[in-house]
Design a protein around this motif. Sequence first.
Motif, PDB file in Angstrom:
ATOM      1  N   SER A  40       0.958  -1.347  -0.043  1.00  0.00           N
ATOM      2  CA  SER A  40      -0.028  -0.019   0.011  1.00  0.00           C
ATOM      3  C   SER A  40       0.905   1.151  -0.172  1.00  0.00           C
ATOM      4  CB  SER A  40      -0.785  -0.068   1.254  1.00  0.00           C
ATOM      5  OG  SER A  40      -0.196   0.056   2.332  1.00  0.00           O
ATOM      6  N   LYS A  41       2.064   1.298   0.595  1.00  0.00           N
ATOM      7  CA  LYS A  41       3.028   2.274   0.778  1.00  0.00           C
ATOM      8  C   LYS A  41       3.457   2.676  -0.834  1.00  0.00           C
ATOM      9  CE  LYS A  41       4.416   1.997   5.151  1.00  0.00           C
ATOM     10  NZ  LYS A  41       5.878   1.957   6.228  1.00  0.00           N
ATOM     11  N   LEU A  42       3.673   1.554  -1.400  1.00  0.00           N
ATOM     12  CA  LEU A  42       3.971   1.835  -3.128  1.00  0.00           C
ATOM     13  C   LEU A  42       3.012   2.229  -3.867  1.00  0.00           C
ATOM     14  CD1 LEU A  42       6.249  -1.522  -3.519  1.00  0.00           C
ATOM     15  CD2 LEU A  42       7.011   0.792  -3.278  1.00  0.00           C
ATOM     16  N   GLU A  43       1.664   1.812  -3.540  1.00  0.00           N
ATOM     17  CA  GLU A  43       0.672   2.291  -4.395  1.00  0.00           C
ATOM     18  C   GLU A  43       0.190   3.904  -4.138  1.00  0.00           C
ATOM     19  OE1 GLU A  43      -1.227   1.041  -6.734  1.00  0.00           O
ATOM     20  OE2 GLU A  43      -0.039  -0.646  -6.581  1.00  0.00           O
ATOM     21  N   SER A  44       0.539   4.281  -2.707  1.00  0.00           N
ATOM     22  CA  SER A  44       0.243   5.377  -2.383  1.00  0.00           C
ATOM     23  C   SER A  44       1.293   6.365  -2.899  1.00  0.00           C
ATOM     24  CB  SER A  44       0.085   5.855  -1.014  1.00  0.00           C
ATOM     25  OG  SER A  44       1.238   5.423  -0.067  1.00  0.00           O
ATOM     26  N   ALA A  45       2.726   6.076  -3.175  1.00  0.00           N
ATOM     27  CA  ALA A  45       3.800   6.634  -3.520  1.00  0.00           C
ATOM     28  C   ALA A  45       3.605   6.900  -5.003  1.00  0.00           C
ATOM     29  CB  ALA A  45       5.256   5.916  -3.422  1.00  0.00           C
ATOM     30  N   LYS A  46       2.952   5.897  -5.732  1.00  0.00           N
ATOM     31  CA  LYS A  46       2.780   5.880  -7.251  1.00  0.00           C
ATOM     32  C   LYS A  46       1.735   6.894  -7.490  1.00  0.00           C
ATOM     33  CE  LYS A  46       1.277   3.133 -10.981  1.00  0.00           C
ATOM     34  NZ  LYS A  46       0.571   1.918 -11.336  1.00  0.00           N
ATOM     35  N   SER A  47       0.533   7.058  -6.836  1.00  0.00           N
ATOM     36  CA  SER A  47      -0.584   7.901  -6.839  1.00  0.00           C
ATOM     37  C   SER A  47       0.012   9.338  -6.699  1.00  0.00           C
ATOM     38  CB  SER A  47      -1.750   7.902  -6.070  1.00  0.00           C
ATOM     39  OG  SER A  47      -1.357   7.859  -4.849  1.00  0.00           O
ATOM     40  N   ALA A  48       1.065   9.413  -5.665  1.00  0.00           N
ATOM     41  CA  ALA A  48       1.364  10.752  -5.086  1.00  0.00           C
ATOM     42  C   ALA A  48       2.370  11.352  -6.445  1.00  0.00           C
ATOM     43  CB  ALA A  48       2.251  11.041  -3.931  1.00  0.00           C
ATOM     44  N   ILE A  49       3.100  10.597  -6.868  1.00  0.00           N
ATOM     45  CA  ILE A  49       3.816  10.918  -8.207  1.00  0.00           C
ATOM     46  C   ILE A  49       2.897  11.171  -9.506  1.00  0.00           C
ATOM     47  CG2 ILE A  49       5.760   9.993  -9.835  1.00  0.00           C
ATOM     48  CD1 ILE A  49       6.915   8.419  -7.376  1.00  0.00           C
ATOM     49  N   GLU A  50       1.947  10.499  -9.686  1.00  0.00           N
ATOM     50  CA  GLU A  50       1.101  10.585 -10.780  1.00  0.00           C
ATOM     51  C   GLU A  50       0.552  12.085 -10.460  1.00  0.00           C
ATOM     52  OE1 GLU A  50      -1.379   7.068 -10.618  1.00  0.00           O
ATOM     53  OE2 GLU A  50      -0.125   6.175 -12.179  1.00  0.00           O
ATOM     54  N   ALA A  51       0.052  12.395  -9.391  1.00  0.00           N
ATOM     55  CA  ALA A  51      -0.632  13.724  -9.092  1.00  0.00           C
ATOM     56  C   ALA A  51       0.499  14.910  -9.200  1.00  0.00           C
ATOM     57  CB  ALA A  51      -1.022  13.548  -7.546  1.00  0.00           C
ATOM     58  N   GLU A  52       1.717  14.602  -8.872  1.00  0.00           N
ATOM     59  CA  GLU A  52       2.658  15.609  -8.945  1.00  0.00           C
ATOM     60  C   GLU A  52       2.810  16.037 -10.473  1.00  0.00           C
ATOM     61  OE1 GLU A  52       5.349  18.332  -7.674  1.00  0.00           O
ATOM     62  OE2 GLU A  52       3.847  17.318  -6.312  1.00  0.00           O
ATOM     63  N   ILE A  53       2.953  14.734 -11.442  1.00  0.00           N
ATOM     64  CA  ILE A  53       3.065  14.702 -12.580  1.00  0.00           C
ATOM     65  C   ILE A  53       1.930  15.806 -13.465  1.00  0.00           C
ATOM     66  CG2 ILE A  53       3.032  13.770 -14.922  1.00  0.00           C
ATOM     67  CD1 ILE A  53       4.825  11.466 -13.531  1.00  0.00           C
ATOM     68  N   ALA A  54       0.738  15.405 -12.945  1.00  0.00           N
ATOM     69  CA  ALA A  54      -0.480  16.011 -13.455  1.00  0.00           C
ATOM     70  C   ALA A  54      -0.362  17.716 -12.891  1.00  0.00           C
ATOM     71  CB  ALA A  54      -1.703  15.605 -12.955  1.00  0.00           C
ATOM     72  N   HIS A  55       0.027  17.844 -11.989  1.00  0.00           N
ATOM     73  CA  HIS A  55       0.058  19.145 -11.550  1.00  0.00           C
ATOM     74  C   HIS A  55       1.184  19.875 -12.313  1.00  0.00           C
ATOM     75  CE1 HIS A  55      -0.063  22.833  -8.792  1.00  0.00           C
ATOM     76  NE2 HIS A  55       1.368  22.595  -8.593  1.00  0.00           N
ATOM     77  N   ALA A  56       2.207  19.355 -12.556  1.00  0.00           N
ATOM     78  CA  ALA A  56       3.325  20.004 -13.180  1.00  0.00           C
ATOM     79  C   ALA A  56       2.819  20.377 -14.730  1.00  0.00           C
ATOM     80  CB  ALA A  56       4.667  18.950 -13.309  1.00  0.00           C
ATOM     81  N   LYS A  57       2.097  19.337 -15.461  1.00  0.00           N
ATOM     82  CA  LYS A  57       1.785  19.595 -16.500  1.00  0.00           C
ATOM     83  C   LYS A  57       0.668  20.753 -16.790  1.00  0.00           C
ATOM     84  CE  LYS A  57       2.489  14.890 -18.657  1.00  0.00           C
ATOM     85  NZ  LYS A  57       1.866  13.710 -19.096  1.00  0.00           N
ATOM     86  N   LYS A  58      -0.144  20.871 -15.708  1.00  0.00           N
ATOM     87  CA  LYS A  58      -0.894  22.127 -15.667  1.00  0.00           C
ATOM     88  C   LYS A  58      -0.177  23.138 -15.694  1.00  0.00           C
ATOM     89  CE  LYS A  58      -5.219  19.727 -13.751  1.00  0.00           C
ATOM     90  NZ  LYS A  58      -6.112  19.689 -12.588  1.00  0.00           N
ATOM     91  N   GLY A  59       0.695  23.063 -14.866  1.00  0.00           N
ATOM     92  CA  GLY A  59       1.579  24.480 -14.665  1.00  0.00           C
ATOM     93  C   GLY A  59       2.313  24.763 -16.044  1.00  0.00           C
ATOM     94  N   LEU A  60       2.927  23.665 -16.527  1.00  0.00           N
ATOM     95  CA  LEU A  60       3.424  23.819 -17.904  1.00  0.00           C
ATOM     96  C   LEU A  60       2.614  24.461 -19.187  1.00  0.00           C
ATOM     97  CD1 LEU A  60       6.122  23.487 -19.565  1.00  0.00           C
ATOM     98  CD2 LEU A  60       5.248  21.216 -20.055  1.00  0.00           C
ATOM     99  N   SER A  61       1.233  24.031 -18.856  1.00  0.00           N
ATOM    100  CA  SER A  61       0.484  24.682 -20.040  1.00  0.00           C
ATOM    101  C   SER A  61       0.002  26.062 -19.721  1.00  0.00           C
ATOM    102  CB  SER A  61      -0.885  23.728 -20.295  1.00  0.00           C
ATOM    103  OG  SER A  61      -1.422  23.837 -19.019  1.00  0.00           O
ATOM    104  N   TYR A  62      -0.121  26.361 -18.343  1.00  0.00           N
ATOM    105  CA  TYR A  62      -0.491  27.596 -17.798  1.00  0.00           C
ATOM    106  C   TYR A  62       0.550  28.654 -18.440  1.00  0.00           C
ATOM    107  CZ  TYR A  62      -0.602  31.679 -14.923  1.00  0.00           C
ATOM    108  OH  TYR A  62      -0.631  33.085 -14.529  1.00  0.00           O
ATOM    109  N   TYR A  63       1.975  28.193 -18.094  1.00  0.00           N
ATOM    110  CA  TYR A  63       3.102  29.037 -18.289  1.00  0.00           C
ATOM    111  C   TYR A  63       3.299  29.320 -19.812  1.00  0.00           C
ATOM    112  CZ  TYR A  63       4.201  29.910 -13.335  1.00  0.00           C
ATOM    113  OH  TYR A  63       4.136  30.156 -12.150  1.00  0.00           O
TER     114      TYR A  63
END
Length: 159
Positions: free
Chosen positions: A2-25
Amino acid sequence: MSKLESAKSAIEAEIAHAKKGLSYYQSRIDVLEQTLFQLDSIIASESAPAIQRGKRQKQQQSEGSRAKRGRTKGAVKDIATGGMDLPSTPSEYWMDLITDQPQTAPEILKSAVDSLGFPPSPAQVQKLRQRLTPALQALLKSEKIRDSGSRRERRFFKV
């Protein structure tokens, strides 16, 4: 596990956030580059002699007819409507549209629409119309232009 799954989802969320920031800029860069382009053209037009300004204005009006055939001139993109945004309209903008020959306000509005370089939406034409009236009043008050007639027959011309 479960720790690996939560780490994976956290990384996916971080990637999604970075992509939104990239499109904004990226959209901010596009808007700023277009604004810089407009400022360069304004600076160039201010440094041109008055005779050349008249020729440039006629060229811009002919470019407006090209825009009606599908070609668009650069302006700041209006992301919400997917179209082009209206330029700034200080008193000098309206002074360039007013001629020595008397014109009605709708004629001045038509020349403003033609000089945009892209086909405006009805809402954008309405916004220009709303900007025109106070601009004409300010120009009349500063005595840069004169008028004759009243109501719908009122005509404006340069002093």
